[in-house]
Design an enzyme around this catalytic site. Sequence first.
Site, mmCIF file in Angstrom:
data_model
loop_
_atom_site.group_PDB
_atom_site.id
_atom_site.type_symbol
_atom_site.label_atom_id
_atom_site.label_comp_id
_atom_site.label_asym_id
_atom_site.label_seq_id
_atom_site.Cartn_x
_atom_site.Cartn_y
_atom_site.Cartn_z
ATOM 1 N N HIS A 477 30.794 35.894 25.876
ATOM 2 C CA HIS A 477 31.986 36.125 26.541
ATOM 3 C C HIS A 477 32.687 34.799 26.744
ATOM 4 C CE1 HIS A 477 34.859 38.737 29.110
ATOM 5 N NE2 HIS A 477 34.808 37.345 29.574
ATOM 6 N N GLU A 478 31.979 34.068 27.738
ATOM 7 C CA GLU A 478 32.394 32.761 28.081
ATOM 8 C C GLU A 478 32.571 31.648 26.973
ATOM 9 O OE1 GLU A 478 33.690 32.922 31.054
ATOM 10 O OE2 GLU A 478 32.751 34.757 31.694
ATOM 11 N N HIS A 481 35.904 32.511 25.583
ATOM 12 C CA HIS A 481 37.135 31.436 26.407
ATOM 13 C C HIS A 481 37.077 30.098 25.840
ATOM 14 C CE1 HIS A 481 38.560 34.623 29.034
ATOM 15 N NE2 HIS A 481 37.226 34.929 29.512
ATOM 16 N N PHE A 612 40.832 38.553 45.535
ATOM 17 C CA PHE A 612 41.119 37.925 46.698
ATOM 18 C C PHE A 612 40.558 36.399 46.578
ATOM 19 C CE2 PHE A 612 40.435 42.496 48.002
ATOM 20 C CZ PHE A 612 41.907 42.730 48.380
ATOM 21 N N ALA A 613 40.047 35.936 45.600
ATOM 22 C CA ALA A 613 39.533 34.745 45.612
ATOM 23 C C ALA A 613 39.550 34.232 44.089
ATOM 24 C CB ALA A 613 38.344 34.438 46.431
#
Length: 693
Positions: A477-478, A481, A612-613
């Site tokens: 997956h990475e 990217h 949230f981060a």
Amino acid sequence: MTDTNPLLRPSTDLPRFDLIGVAHVEPGILALVSDVERLLEELEASLEPGSARWETVVEPIEKLHDRLGFGFGMVEHLMSVRNSAALREAYEKVEPSVVRLRTRIGQSEPIYRALVELRERESATLDPTRKRIVDKLIEEAELAGVALQGEPRERFQAIQLELADLSTKFSNHLLDATKLFDLVLESREDVTGLPKSFLEMSAQSARAAGRTQATGAGGPWRVTLDGPSFTGFMKHSRRRDLREKLYRAYITRASSGELDNSPLIDKILSLRQEEARLLGFDTYAALSLSRKMAGSVDRAEHLLEELRVASHEAGEGELRELQAFMREKGAEDEARSLQHWDVAFWSERLREARFDYREEELRPYFPMPRVLEGLFGLAHRLFGIQVVEDPSGVPVWHEDVRFFRVRALDGEDLAAFYLDPYSRPQEKRGGAWMNEVVGKSRLFPRLPTAHLVCNGSPPVDGRPSLMTFREIETLFHEFGHALQHMLTSVDDGLASGIRNVEWDAVELPSQFMENWCYHRDTLVNLSQHVETGEALPDDVFEKIRASRTFHSGLMTLRQLYFGFIDLELHHRYEPTNGSESPLDVQRRIGEKTLLLAPIPEDRFLCGFAHIFAGGYAAGYYSYKWAEVLSADAFAAFEEAGLDLDASIRETGRRFRETVLALGGSAAPLEVFRRFRGREPTTEALLRHSGLAA
């Protein structure tokens, strides 16, 4: 300090991670901010009416962002992989200055006016890539509040500062809460059911925590909330009471005491809502979706609901089947009162029974060196590149990190990446990610370079890391990217790689690469038994492939649950009216989406770092949106014939020249059409998931 500060090196050099110390952060970043402010003022002063050209407006903007992003990016990276109290303190001192500068650049009226002038005067002469870059820069300025004046402008700036601070605190709280908990097991009874590899890893963790005599055979064994430890324990421990203890600790991380993220969640949601309304949007989700491929909350929710309907009945059947299996195995009481801490354990037992293999039996076949060799071999076959490790001693931030070069078949260097593969829970945040070090640009003589970071199982007792199948998928997956970042053909830096790609399309190459883990030749080429040297047997591969859709209904519902919560919190939830809390929203969405309701103590939101981060606020649906694209893209290879080498190479060349090469130079739908010849459909995703009608 400033003259020799490694954070001030030019972006044409690789970072000197061997030289960067905490003492460099404050003087280096403040000097960097001052330098970029000076360049900004010079640019603004030069932008006379009628003077706007690509070279006078856009290129200086790129240079500003590059100068700031490279220096501060090193600090942000180290905060993720070498976190410490001293580094946090230094980071907190400089972050407000960086946020103020970025906001000031975004709100620069001279730059905005010049960009609008450029679009109006030279639209006929700009190529499509540059037109898109200018349009996006104008949009970014408008969403940065360039039109705001007076008190609204000051308030917007204050919101950006506070949101950045809250995001950092959220992430730090979660990291601290994760490493604060551990479960030290002393007796063999405590570790019943746990495989040898897990016991060895847990003993190594105990030794690192001071229990120097710990061994895999005799203990003690230290279990933590870090990914490999938590997941392994929940899947294999026969001690239901200990699974419950670990699950409750995990689901309540960062929800009490000094590390409580609950008040941060309320404040973040409130500030985001205020930010959206200052910019003229009804909700933060409407603001977020305005710059994404989906375009509207309705379209995003329509996809999630389509997938929910498709997976709900399957999930119900899977849950009934799981309970029947538990009764068959004599766990009548547990089946009747099935809890979250039972699902992973019993699902793993059912999967083993149905497909006749144990996941732990796969580990010896997948030592990381062999997996990397197979992954790079696949990249060679599909995209015509070579990946080779650089033995020259490029400075890294930890001894586990390796540095690789990506080359064309003729030996020309194309790109490079750092690989940080293993879990380090005391200093490294959880999850996996790819970040850019530097991107491709005609303005700088350099190669695109990436950080590729995972949290896989570390090597134990001198043996290489033995990877789980899920860890292999994550690595693929990475790497997907990273391929999009590294193989870009776009020379204009603001649209190269993943830059300028709408967020809900950015997961296309990453999720596309995961599909190859279920291709026989690919998976067999990744394998080499650590003791016998044998490849993965064909019958075992067939079992893995057959198990691909195992419990896909339940897993899909879980992902949809996250996506629905995210959109609900950012679109319909009103932080100030007091009628509902974020936890109330979570429970309400859980009733609609999940088949096993969250326990009352569930504080999952306090650990939901993605929204949230991270960068997924009102965008978590992107995983499913892009999965539609990635599954349909992989279907092109299936149609070409996965075992027809010439056809696969041709399809891979087309994928490289469109999806991987074009980056943000064109709209994602247009890029997809160029590869696939049509618009995407959900058929392939539903088929791959076993959910097709």
